[in-house]
Design a protein around this motif. Structure first.
Motif, PDB file in Angstrom:
ATOM      1  N   HIS A  58      31.240  78.106  92.986  1.00  0.00           N
ATOM      2  CA  HIS A  58      32.665  77.792  92.997  1.00  0.00           C
ATOM      3  C   HIS A  58      33.487  79.070  92.949  1.00  0.00           C
ATOM      4  CE1 HIS A  58      30.984  73.926  91.410  1.00  0.00           C
ATOM      5  NE2 HIS A  58      31.805  73.472  92.323  1.00  0.00           N
ATOM      6  N   TRP A  59      34.748  78.954  93.384  1.00  0.00           N
ATOM      7  CA  TRP A  59      35.581  80.137  93.577  1.00  0.00           C
ATOM      8  C   TRP A  59      37.001  79.889  93.119  1.00  0.00           C
ATOM      9  CZ3 TRP A  59      32.145  83.679  94.792  1.00  0.00           C
ATOM     10  CH2 TRP A  59      30.970  83.257  95.451  1.00  0.00           C
ATOM     11  N   LEU A  60      37.786  80.960  93.121  1.00  0.00           N
ATOM     12  CA  LEU A  60      39.210  80.819  92.813  1.00  0.00           C
ATOM     13  C   LEU A  60      39.995  81.770  93.715  1.00  0.00           C
ATOM     14  CD1 LEU A  60      40.987  80.432  89.436  1.00  0.00           C
ATOM     15  CD2 LEU A  60      41.702  82.281  90.952  1.00  0.00           C
ATOM     16  N   LEU A  62      29.864  77.382 103.667  1.00  0.00           N
ATOM     17  CA  LEU A  62      30.662  76.262 104.150  1.00  0.00           C
ATOM     18  C   LEU A  62      30.574  75.090 103.190  1.00  0.00           C
ATOM     19  CD1 LEU A  62      29.968  76.120 107.994  1.00  0.00           C
ATOM     20  CD2 LEU A  62      32.047  76.870 106.826  1.00  0.00           C
ATOM     21  N   GLY A  63      31.720  74.494 102.907  1.00  0.00           N
ATOM     22  CA  GLY A  63      31.723  73.301 102.059  1.00  0.00           C
ATOM     23  C   GLY A  63      31.848  73.601 100.585  1.00  0.00           C
ATOM     24  N   GLU A  64      31.675  74.866 100.190  1.00  0.00           N
ATOM     25  CA  GLU A  64      31.876  75.191  98.781  1.00  0.00           C
ATOM     26  C   GLU A  64      33.353  75.075  98.432  1.00  0.00           C
ATOM     27  OE1 GLU A  64      28.120  78.066  97.666  1.00  0.00           O
ATOM     28  OE2 GLU A  64      30.020  79.021  98.188  1.00  0.00           O
ATOM     29  N   ARG A  65      33.589  74.788  97.158  1.00  0.00           N
ATOM     30  CA  ARG A  65      34.963  74.533  96.745  1.00  0.00           C
ATOM     31  C   ARG A  65      35.508  75.605  95.821  1.00  0.00           C
ATOM     32  NH1 ARG A  65      36.081  68.073  96.805  1.00  0.00           N
ATOM     33  NH2 ARG A  65      35.603  67.928  99.022  1.00  0.00           N
ATOM     34  N   GLY A  66      36.813  75.702  95.817  1.00  0.00           N
ATOM     35  CA  GLY A  66      37.461  76.684  94.955  1.00  0.00           C
ATOM     36  C   GLY A  66      38.772  76.144  94.413  1.00  0.00           C
ATOM     37  N   PHE A  67      39.247  76.826  93.387  1.00  0.00           N
ATOM     38  CA  PHE A  67      40.573  76.518  92.864  1.00  0.00           C
ATOM     39  C   PHE A  67      41.604  77.341  93.623  1.00  0.00           C
ATOM     40  CE2 PHE A  67      38.237  75.741  88.707  1.00  0.00           C
ATOM     41  CZ  PHE A  67      38.388  74.358  88.767  1.00  0.00           C
ATOM     42  N   PHE A  68      42.824  76.799  93.658  1.00  0.00           N
ATOM     43  CA  PHE A  68      43.947  77.535  94.217  1.00  0.00           C
ATOM     44  C   PHE A  68      44.901  77.800  93.064  1.00  0.00           C
ATOM     45  CE2 PHE A  68      47.678  78.489  96.708  1.00  0.00           C
ATOM     46  CZ  PHE A  68      47.197  79.002  97.899  1.00  0.00           C
ATOM     47  N   TYR A  69      45.141  79.082  92.786  1.00  0.00           N
ATOM     48  CA  TYR A  69      45.936  79.474  91.628  1.00  0.00           C
ATOM     49  C   TYR A  69      47.248  80.117  92.068  1.00  0.00           C
ATOM     50  CZ  TYR A  69      47.322  82.173  87.476  1.00  0.00           C
ATOM     51  OH  TYR A  69      48.017  82.721  86.424  1.00  0.00           O
ATOM     52  N   HIS A  70      48.314  79.686  91.445  1.00  0.00           N
ATOM     53  CA  HIS A  70      49.624  80.286  91.719  1.00  0.00           C
ATOM     54  C   HIS A  70      49.908  81.401  90.714  1.00  0.00           C
ATOM     55  CE1 HIS A  70      51.527  76.681  94.098  1.00  0.00           C
ATOM     56  NE2 HIS A  70      50.699  77.406  94.824  1.00  0.00           N
ATOM     57  N   GLY A 100      54.761  79.873  88.227  1.00  0.00           N
ATOM     58  CA  GLY A 100      53.901  78.718  88.003  1.00  0.00           C
ATOM     59  C   GLY A 100      52.728  79.091  87.127  1.00  0.00           C
ATOM     60  N   LYS A 101      52.024  80.158  87.522  1.00  0.00           N
ATOM     61  CA  LYS A 101      50.859  80.636  86.773  1.00  0.00           C
ATOM     62  C   LYS A 101      49.950  79.485  86.354  1.00  0.00           C
ATOM     63  CE  LYS A 101      53.530  83.008  84.178  1.00  0.00           C
ATOM     64  NZ  LYS A 101      54.033  83.738  83.006  1.00  0.00           N
ATOM     65  N   ALA A 102      49.450  78.787  87.345  1.00  0.00           N
ATOM     66  CA  ALA A 102      48.593  77.649  87.059  1.00  0.00           C
ATOM     67  C   ALA A 102      47.651  77.381  88.226  1.00  0.00           C
ATOM     68  CB  ALA A 102      49.449  76.407  86.803  1.00  0.00           C
ATOM     69  N   VAL A 103      46.492  76.817  87.863  1.00  0.00           N
ATOM     70  CA  VAL A 103      45.588  76.289  88.876  1.00  0.00           C
ATOM     71  C   VAL A 103      46.204  74.983  89.357  1.00  0.00           C
ATOM     72  CG1 VAL A 103      43.276  75.417  89.354  1.00  0.00           C
ATOM     73  CG2 VAL A 103      43.573  77.331  87.764  1.00  0.00           C
ATOM     74  N   VAL A 104      46.486  74.910  90.651  1.00  0.00           N
ATOM     75  CA  VAL A 104      47.238  73.754  91.148  1.00  0.00           C
ATOM     76  C   VAL A 104      46.473  72.863  92.108  1.00  0.00           C
ATOM     77  CG1 VAL A 104      49.503  74.826  90.806  1.00  0.00           C
ATOM     78  CG2 VAL A 104      48.273  75.165  92.976  1.00  0.00           C
ATOM     79  N   GLY A 105      45.372  73.362  92.658  1.00  0.00           N
ATOM     80  CA  GLY A 105      44.703  72.523  93.644  1.00  0.00           C
ATOM     81  C   GLY A 105      43.272  72.932  93.918  1.00  0.00           C
ATOM     82  N   ILE A 106      42.625  72.112  94.722  1.00  0.00           N
ATOM     83  CA  ILE A 106      41.243  72.342  95.130  1.00  0.00           C
ATOM     84  C   ILE A 106      41.227  72.647  96.623  1.00  0.00           C
ATOM     85  CG2 ILE A 106      38.934  71.335  95.266  1.00  0.00           C
ATOM     86  CD1 ILE A 106      39.879  71.454  92.422  1.00  0.00           C
ATOM     87  N   LEU A 137      45.630  69.169  91.906  1.00  0.00           N
ATOM     88  CA  LEU A 137      45.242  68.690  90.578  1.00  0.00           C
ATOM     89  C   LEU A 137      46.320  67.732  90.083  1.00  0.00           C
ATOM     90  CD1 LEU A 137      43.954  71.793  88.572  1.00  0.00           C
ATOM     91  CD2 LEU A 137      42.633  70.015  89.717  1.00  0.00           C
ATOM     92  N   PRO A 138      45.907  66.601  89.537  1.00  0.00           N
ATOM     93  CA  PRO A 138      46.898  65.680  88.969  1.00  0.00           C
ATOM     94  C   PRO A 138      47.795  66.370  87.952  1.00  0.00           C
ATOM     95  CG  PRO A 138      44.759  64.629  89.079  1.00  0.00           C
ATOM     96  CD  PRO A 138      44.542  66.070  89.473  1.00  0.00           C
ATOM     97  N   ARG A 139      47.182  67.253  87.150  1.00  0.00           N
ATOM     98  CA  ARG A 139      47.964  68.040  86.197  1.00  0.00           C
ATOM     99  C   ARG A 139      47.575  69.497  86.365  1.00  0.00           C
ATOM    100  NH1 ARG A 139      46.772  67.462  80.923  1.00  0.00           N
ATOM    101  NH2 ARG A 139      44.804  66.402  81.292  1.00  0.00           N
ATOM    102  N   PRO A 140      48.510  70.351  86.804  1.00  0.00           N
ATOM    103  CA  PRO A 140      48.184  71.777  86.946  1.00  0.00           C
ATOM    104  C   PRO A 140      47.680  72.348  85.618  1.00  0.00           C
ATOM    105  CG  PRO A 140      50.296  71.305  87.979  1.00  0.00           C
ATOM    106  CD  PRO A 140      49.880  70.055  87.241  1.00  0.00           C
TER     107      PRO A 140
END
Length: 147
Positions: free
Chosen positions: A3-5, A43-51, A55-61, A90-93
Motif C-alpha cells: 500500500h502507498w500514500l 497494477l491494482g495496488e491501492r494507496g491513500f490520497f493525502y491533502h 485540509g491535512k487529511a487522508v481523503v481518499g483511496i 473516505l467517508p470521514r477524512p
DNA sequence: GCCAACGTTGGC
DNA sequence: GCCAACGTTGGC
C-alpha cells in the motif's frame, strides 16, 4: 499487496479533481525515495490520497492504473511516474492530527518523514487508517455487534 | 508568513 | 567524496 500514500496540495490537485478526471499521471516527482516507491508499485495496488497544507487529511483511496515509466516532463531523464485513478473518498477524512494522536501510527511515514511525497504504507497502517476513515475493508475481521 | 527538516547542488 | 550553502516542503 503493498500500500502507498500520495501527497498533494489540494489547491494544486485535489482528490475531487482526480475523481472528476478519473485518472492522472503522477508526474513531477523529483525525489529519489519517491521514485523508488513508484518503481515498486504494481497494477491494482491501492494507496491513500493525502491533502497537504490545506485540509491535512487522508481523503481518499486511489489505485495504481499504470506502471512506472519515464516522466517526459523531466529533462534530466532520471525521474518517472505512475498513473493513479480515484477509487472512493473516505467517508470521514483522517486528519494529520488524528494520525498523530494514534500511537499505532507513530511510525507512519506521514508523521516520521513528513516531506516525502510518495510513501509506503504498511498493511497494519492501512487497516487502521481505513477503519478511522469509516471504511470497512473487504475480508477484514469485524467485531461482533453487541447482542 | 515563519522556520525546521531535509534533499540537492556545487566548490574544493 | 566531503560538506556548506541553498532551495523546497509542509506543519504551525
Amino acid at each position: 499487496m503493498a500500500h502507498w500514500l500520495f501527497k498533494s496540495e489540494p489547491n494544486v490537485f485535489s482528490f475531487e479533481k482526480l475523481t472528476a478526471e478519473k485518472t492522472t499521471d503522477w508526474s513531477g516527482v523529483r525525489n529519489h525515495s519517491a521514485k523508488l516507491n513508484m518503481m515498486a508499485m504494481k497494477l491494482g495496488e491501492r494507496g491513500f490520497f493525502y491533502h497537504s497544507n490545506e485540509g491535512k487529511a487522508v481523503v481518499g483511496i486511489v489505485e495504481i492504473s499504470a506502471l512506472y515509466r519515464l516522466d517526459r516532463s523531466d529533462e534530466s531523464g532520471k525521474f518517472g511516474m505512475v498513473d493513479i485513478k480515484a477509487v472512493e473518498p473516505l467517508p470521514r477524512p483522517v486528519t494529520l492530527e488524528a494520525v498523530k494522536a494514534e500511537p499505532r501510527l507513530a511510525k507512519m511515514a506521514l508523521v516520521a518523514n513528513s516531506r516525502l511525497s510518495v510513501q509506503p504504507v504498511t498493511d497494519e497502517e492501512w487497516a487502521i487508517v481505513c477503519e478511522m476513515g469509516g471504511l470497512v475493508q473487504r475480508g477484514a475481521k469485524r467485531a461482533k455487534a453487541p447482542a
